[in-house]
Design a protein around this motif. Sequence first.
Motif, PDB file in Angstrom:
ATOM      1  N   HIS A  17      -2.942   6.376  19.828  1.00 18.96           N
ATOM      2  CA  HIS A  17      -2.066   6.483  18.662  1.00 18.96           C
ATOM      3  C   HIS A  17      -1.325   5.175  18.432  1.00 18.96           C
ATOM      4  O   HIS A  17      -1.111   4.761  17.292  1.00 18.96           O
ATOM      5  CB  HIS A  17      -1.068   7.626  18.846  1.00 18.96           C
ATOM      6  N   MET A  18      -0.926   4.504  19.516  1.00 21.58           N
ATOM      7  CA  MET A  18      -0.227   3.228  19.383  1.00 21.58           C
ATOM      8  C   MET A  18      -1.129   2.196  18.708  1.00 21.58           C
ATOM      9  O   MET A  18      -0.704   1.465  17.808  1.00 21.58           O
ATOM     10  CB  MET A  18       0.226   2.732  20.761  1.00 21.58           C
ATOM     11  N   ARG A  19      -2.393   2.151  19.113  1.00 24.08           N
ATOM     12  CA  ARG A  19      -3.335   1.218  18.489  1.00 24.08           C
ATOM     13  C   ARG A  19      -3.610   1.601  17.042  1.00 24.08           C
ATOM     14  O   ARG A  19      -3.708   0.745  16.159  1.00 24.08           O
ATOM     15  CB  ARG A  19      -4.639   1.191  19.292  1.00 24.08           C
ATOM     16  N   GLU A  20      -3.748   2.894  16.816  1.00 16.26           N
ATOM     17  CA  GLU A  20      -4.011   3.374  15.457  1.00 16.26           C
ATOM     18  C   GLU A  20      -2.871   2.998  14.526  1.00 16.26           C
ATOM     19  O   GLU A  20      -3.100   2.539  13.390  1.00 16.26           O
ATOM     20  CB  GLU A  20      -4.189   4.890  15.475  1.00 16.26           C
ATOM     21  N   ILE A  21      -1.640   3.193  14.981  1.00 14.52           N
ATOM     22  CA  ILE A  21      -0.474   2.859  14.162  1.00 14.52           C
ATOM     23  C   ILE A  21      -0.446   1.367  13.863  1.00 14.52           C
ATOM     24  O   ILE A  21      -0.164   0.940  12.741  1.00 14.52           O
ATOM     25  CB  ILE A  21       0.825   3.298  14.866  1.00 14.52           C
ATOM     26  N   TRP A  22      -0.748   0.543  14.867  1.00 13.96           N
ATOM     27  CA  TRP A  22      -0.721  -0.907  14.636  1.00 13.96           C
ATOM     28  C   TRP A  22      -1.798  -1.326  13.644  1.00 13.96           C
ATOM     29  O   TRP A  22      -1.570  -2.207  12.818  1.00 13.96           O
ATOM     30  CB  TRP A  22      -0.870  -1.668  15.948  1.00 13.96           C
ATOM     31  N   ARG A  23      -2.967  -0.730  13.707  1.00 14.09           N
ATOM     32  CA  ARG A  23      -3.997  -1.031  12.704  1.00 14.09           C
ATOM     33  C   ARG A  23      -3.476  -0.732  11.297  1.00 14.09           C
ATOM     34  O   ARG A  23      -3.679  -1.501  10.359  1.00 14.09           O
ATOM     35  CB  ARG A  23      -5.253  -0.203  12.972  1.00 14.09           C
ATOM     36  N   ARG A  24      -2.808   0.404  11.168  1.00 17.05           N
ATOM     37  CA  ARG A  24      -2.280   0.785   9.857  1.00 17.05           C
ATOM     38  C   ARG A  24      -1.205  -0.207   9.399  1.00 17.05           C
ATOM     39  O   ARG A  24      -1.139  -0.565   8.218  1.00 17.05           O
ATOM     40  CB  ARG A  24      -1.715   2.206   9.921  1.00 17.05           C
ATOM     41  N   ILE A  25      -0.368  -0.646  10.329  1.00 15.69           N
ATOM     42  CA  ILE A  25       0.652  -1.643   9.983  1.00 15.69           C
ATOM     43  C   ILE A  25      -0.004  -2.923   9.484  1.00 15.69           C
ATOM     44  O   ILE A  25       0.400  -3.497   8.461  1.00 15.69           O
ATOM     45  CB  ILE A  25       1.556  -1.929  11.199  1.00 15.69           C
ATOM     46  N   LEU A  26      -1.029  -3.389  10.176  1.00 15.92           N
ATOM     47  CA  LEU A  26      -1.706  -4.615   9.761  1.00 15.92           C
ATOM     48  C   LEU A  26      -2.353  -4.462   8.390  1.00 15.92           C
ATOM     49  O   LEU A  26      -2.311  -5.387   7.569  1.00 15.92           O
ATOM     50  CB  LEU A  26      -2.766  -5.005  10.789  1.00 15.92           C
ATOM     51  N   ILE A  27      -2.948  -3.321   8.147  1.00 14.50           N
ATOM     52  CA  ILE A  27      -3.582  -3.086   6.848  1.00 14.50           C
ATOM     53  C   ILE A  27      -2.558  -3.178   5.723  1.00 14.50           C
ATOM     54  O   ILE A  27      -2.803  -3.778   4.674  1.00 14.50           O
ATOM     55  CB  ILE A  27      -4.282  -1.709   6.834  1.00 14.50           C
ATOM     56  N   ARG A  28      -1.390  -2.589   5.948  1.00 15.37           N
ATOM     57  CA  ARG A  28      -0.356  -2.601   4.909  1.00 15.37           C
ATOM     58  C   ARG A  28       0.275  -3.973   4.745  1.00 15.37           C
ATOM     59  O   ARG A  28       0.689  -4.342   3.653  1.00 15.37           O
ATOM     60  CB  ARG A  28       0.714  -1.554   5.227  1.00 15.37           C
ATOM     61  N   GLU A  29       0.360  -4.724   5.830  1.00 18.07           N
ATOM     62  CA  GLU A  29       1.043  -6.019   5.767  1.00 18.07           C
ATOM     63  C   GLU A  29       0.118  -7.162   5.364  1.00 18.07           C
ATOM     64  O   GLU A  29       0.597  -8.258   5.059  1.00 18.07           O
ATOM     65  CB  GLU A  29       1.683  -6.343   7.124  1.00 18.07           C
ATOM     66  N   LYS A  30      -1.198  -6.942   5.357  1.00 14.89           N
ATOM     67  CA  LYS A  30      -2.107  -8.059   5.100  1.00 14.89           C
ATOM     68  C   LYS A  30      -1.955  -8.617   3.680  1.00 14.89           C
ATOM     69  O   LYS A  30      -2.285  -9.778   3.428  1.00 14.89           O
ATOM     70  CB  LYS A  30      -3.546  -7.626   5.342  1.00 14.89           C
ATOM     71  N   PHE A  31      -1.437  -7.818   2.766  1.00 16.97           N
ATOM     72  CA  PHE A  31      -1.240  -8.301   1.400  1.00 16.97           C
ATOM     73  C   PHE A  31      -0.046  -9.242   1.307  1.00 16.97           C
ATOM     74  O   PHE A  31       0.013 -10.116   0.450  1.00 16.97           O
ATOM     75  CB  PHE A  31      -1.055  -7.116   0.448  1.00 16.97           C
ATOM     76  N   LYS A  32       0.918  -9.068   2.216  1.00 21.13           N
ATOM     77  CA  LYS A  32       2.084  -9.955   2.243  1.00 21.13           C
ATOM     78  C   LYS A  32       1.826 -11.190   3.087  1.00 21.13           C
ATOM     79  O   LYS A  32       2.370 -12.258   2.826  1.00 21.13           O
ATOM     80  CB  LYS A  32       3.304  -9.200   2.794  1.00 21.13           C
ATOM     81  N   TYR A  33       1.026 -10.999   4.174  1.00 19.34           N
ATOM     82  CA  TYR A  33       0.766 -12.099   5.096  1.00 19.34           C
ATOM     83  C   TYR A  33      -0.746 -12.239   5.309  1.00 19.34           C
ATOM     84  O   TYR A  33      -1.242 -12.079   6.421  1.00 19.34           O
ATOM     85  CB  TYR A  33       1.453 -11.836   6.442  1.00 19.34           C
ATOM     86  N   PRO A  34      -1.502 -12.542   4.250  1.00 21.61           N
ATOM     87  CA  PRO A  34      -2.966 -12.503   4.342  1.00 21.61           C
ATOM     88  C   PRO A  34      -3.547 -13.467   5.364  1.00 21.61           C
ATOM     89  O   PRO A  34      -4.460 -13.115   6.099  1.00 21.61           O
ATOM     90  CB  PRO A  34      -3.419 -12.849   2.911  1.00 21.61           C
ATOM     91  N   THR A  35      -3.022 -14.689   5.429  1.00 25.41           N
ATOM     92  CA  THR A  35      -3.578 -15.681   6.348  1.00 25.41           C
ATOM     93  C   THR A  35      -3.325 -15.301   7.796  1.00 25.41           C
ATOM     94  O   THR A  35      -4.218 -15.332   8.638  1.00 25.41           O
ATOM     95  CB  THR A  35      -2.970 -17.071   6.073  1.00 25.41           C
ATOM     96  N   ILE A  36      -2.092 -14.910   8.087  1.00 28.38           N
ATOM     97  CA  ILE A  36      -1.723 -14.572   9.464  1.00 28.38           C
ATOM     98  C   ILE A  36      -2.479 -13.338   9.931  1.00 28.38           C
ATOM     99  O   ILE A  36      -3.068 -13.323  11.011  1.00 28.38           O
ATOM    100  CB  ILE A  36      -0.201 -14.334   9.576  1.00 28.38           C
TER     101      ILE A  36
END
Length: 354
Positions: free
Chosen positions: A315-334
């Motif tokens: 679940h911890m990994r799953e949540i982090w994947r979801r966080i990255l998906i949502r944040e990639k539009f704000k921080y696409p390069t990183i």
Amino acid sequence: MELKLILLLDLIYIYIDISKTESNNSVSTTTTETPIQNPYEPKDRIVNPHNFSYLLNPGYTVCNTSSSSSSSSVYILVYVHSGPTNYQRRIVIRETWATQTLFPELRLVFMIGKTLDKTIMKAIEYENEIYQDIVQEDFIDAYKNLTYKGIMALKWVSIYCSQAKYILKVDDDIVTNTFTLTKHLKFLDKLDPNRQQTLLCLVWHAMIVMRDSKSKWYLSKEEFPLEKFPPYCSGSAYIFTGDMAAKMYNASLYVPFFWVDDYYITGAVASAANVTYTQFGSLYTISEQVAHTRFLSSKSFYTIMFGHFPGSMNHMREIWRRILIREKFKYPTIVKSHSFSWDETIHPQSNNLL
């Protein structure tokens, strides 16, 4: 070489999990002082010396304090209370929300006590050879010794990472949205660039002292005479300004030992160090099920910073994947550079072990 050591660690910890004996599980006594009667009694001499020695200590290398380069800038130092056998939890944290490749102004260390199991101790040494991020002292790692772990952290931070602007303490079953955390702290900096003596947390007010002798949190009146605790923080996660590490460690020397670590560190000691509490409660979710729902919901995603996941590392990994998906539009390069590589490269077998 590094990959071989990682695979060896996996095998060692699998072996430990299978062959753990009852005697190893029963180690739970404190190693020096017993809980004292009155944590408020004023003292003018040291009553709680922290006379433990380092078994593992990465020292100044974590925060690069000996370097004059820009890489020595530390915005957030994260220290994690972790158990000796919680290797997989440490891996998850290193490879998800606390990775320095994604957050270059962040540093990470794990605070661990010792165990009498020599195999576990050797495994921790191997782990530290790879990551160089474990601080370990020679007190027994047990529930009623968590106060020692908290003091160890304050002492270590005040010596080896005193330049950090903020200190984040978490348990190893917490997922942090580091994007939200950083953004929130930067916003606070704009309001008060010189903020000091501050503790940001989920503040508990007038918490009732547990008198049920069957509870793991039971306190007798001899141990703690009051019926309600003065204000203190949820120990799952809290943040304090960098100046507080040394002040709180020094205060701990004069505040008598008390085994309830959340109250001792963030209540008695923090108050003795004249801390100012800032309520951070709306950004916490203690229940795992509710935290999972809030992190996955588009409506509540940006209102949660810390989630408690004691049951499942998947679940911890799953949540982090979801966080990255949502944040990639704000921080696409990183985010693109970080990708989801932790499962497929370093630990292809991890999901089968969690």
